[in-house]
Design a protein around this motif. Sequence first.
Motif, mmCIF file in Angstrom:
data_model
loop_
_atom_site.group_PDB
_atom_site.id
_atom_site.type_symbol
_atom_site.label_atom_id
_atom_site.label_comp_id
_atom_site.label_asym_id
_atom_site.label_seq_id
_atom_site.Cartn_x
_atom_site.Cartn_y
_atom_site.Cartn_z
ATOM 1 N N PRO A 11 4.641 -14.855 -1.017
ATOM 2 C CA PRO A 11 4.818 -13.410 -0.826
ATOM 3 C C PRO A 11 4.164 -12.595 -1.941
ATOM 4 N N GLY A 12 4.347 -13.029 -3.188
ATOM 5 C CA GLY A 12 3.743 -12.316 -4.300
ATOM 6 C C GLY A 12 2.236 -12.445 -4.326
ATOM 7 N N ALA A 13 1.716 -13.566 -3.821
ATOM 8 C CA ALA A 13 0.263 -13.746 -3.767
ATOM 9 C C ALA A 13 -0.361 -12.741 -2.798
ATOM 10 N N VAL A 14 0.288 -12.523 -1.651
ATOM 11 C CA VAL A 14 -0.207 -11.534 -0.686
ATOM 12 C C VAL A 14 -0.097 -10.129 -1.282
ATOM 13 N N ALA A 15 1.013 -9.859 -1.959
ATOM 14 C CA ALA A 15 1.188 -8.537 -2.590
ATOM 15 C C ALA A 15 0.134 -8.318 -3.673
ATOM 16 N N GLY A 16 -0.088 -9.336 -4.508
ATOM 17 C CA GLY A 16 -1.088 -9.206 -5.561
ATOM 18 C C GLY A 16 -2.488 -9.050 -5.010
ATOM 19 N N ALA A 17 -2.789 -9.770 -3.920
ATOM 20 C CA ALA A 17 -4.108 -9.643 -3.302
ATOM 21 C C ALA A 17 -4.313 -8.234 -2.753
ATOM 22 N N THR A 18 -3.246 -7.637 -2.235
ATOM 23 C CA THR A 18 -3.351 -6.259 -1.741
ATOM 24 C C THR A 18 -3.639 -5.294 -2.888
ATOM 25 N N LEU A 19 -2.970 -5.490 -4.017
ATOM 26 C CA LEU A 19 -3.241 -4.648 -5.188
ATOM 27 C C LEU A 19 -4.677 -4.826 -5.665
ATOM 28 N N LEU A 20 -5.165 -6.052 -5.627
ATOM 29 C CA LEU A 20 -6.537 -6.328 -6.031
ATOM 30 C C LEU A 20 -7.517 -5.630 -5.087
ATOM 31 N N ASP A 41 0.831 -1.210 0.000
ATOM 32 C CA ASP A 41 0.000 0.000 0.000
ATOM 33 C C ASP A 41 0.861 1.254 0.000
ATOM 34 N N ARG A 42 1.905 1.231 0.801
ATOM 35 C CA ARG A 42 2.772 2.404 0.908
ATOM 36 C C ARG A 42 3.479 2.682 -0.421
ATOM 37 N N SER A 43 3.918 1.611 -1.083
ATOM 38 C CA SER A 43 4.639 1.788 -2.348
ATOM 39 C C SER A 43 3.732 2.303 -3.462
ATOM 40 N N GLU A 44 2.436 2.043 -3.336
ATOM 41 C CA GLU A 44 1.484 2.481 -4.361
ATOM 42 C C GLU A 44 0.961 3.890 -4.107
ATOM 43 N N GLY A 45 1.276 4.432 -2.944
ATOM 44 C CA GLY A 45 0.834 5.783 -2.616
ATOM 45 C C GLY A 45 -0.570 5.795 -2.050
#
Length: 261
Positions: free
Chosen positions: A229-238, A112-116
């Motif tokens: 790790p990428g699955a959690v990151a992708g789920a956050t983006l979703l 979230d932080r990296s996406e602003g």
Amino acid sequence: MSDLGAGLGYLIKGQRWAFGHGRWFGFGLLPALITLVVYTGALTGLGYGADDFVAWATPFADDWSSPWLGLLRNTLVALVFILGIFLAVITFTAVTLLIGQPFYESLSEAVDRSEGGEVPESGLPLWRELWISARDSVRILLRVAVYGVLLFALGFVPVLGQTVVPALGFCVSGYFLSQELTSVALQRRGMVLKDRLALLRGRRAMALGFGVPLALAFLVPFVAVLLMPGAVAGATLLVRDLTAAPEDPEPAGEPPALRKS
């Protein structure tokens, strides 16, 4: 179809994010490795014990002649092992997220932080977060168990059980994987389980596009560890997409200068 592609896109973006942030990738591997060791032992035990279990469960077939006895019990052994894999794929994520709750919550915050924009925080103590996560996971897994039993029963139907049922199994697995993985980011946003389920039902195709490829990939144990790790990151983006506030349109017939502040 666009939502299916979007779901897959978030999965790919999440993997890119994780592999591009080595520290978070390493943190995300540890809980998945612990879970993998436990599940490998469990499935190995199932593989050795499935024959005895099926023989115990079908005493009525002891006097059957060949080849019917072997056909029945070999089919049941295969179905038991398939059911075990199905449950392992589903529960792997839930158990890994529970073990790695502090890691994955921090990873989700970093995404979230990296996406602003806003970086939501639950504000709850760790024990409370673990309790909510465990309770909600059990509720989801009970739903999975119902589908698992139904699919297991349908597996006995000729042709259908060897074609349509496995495909349905992966769809069910993928959908519930999406529910589990998005729970990290949605729980940080204060969303209760009922609302989380309703949110994903509204974008079911996107959830399937995200989760079904993961369910297929998770059949390979070490791949499941690498992708967590990428699955959690992708789920956050979703989740960021699903919870994004719609843009406030300009009031019809009024120039921008006359809009109320």
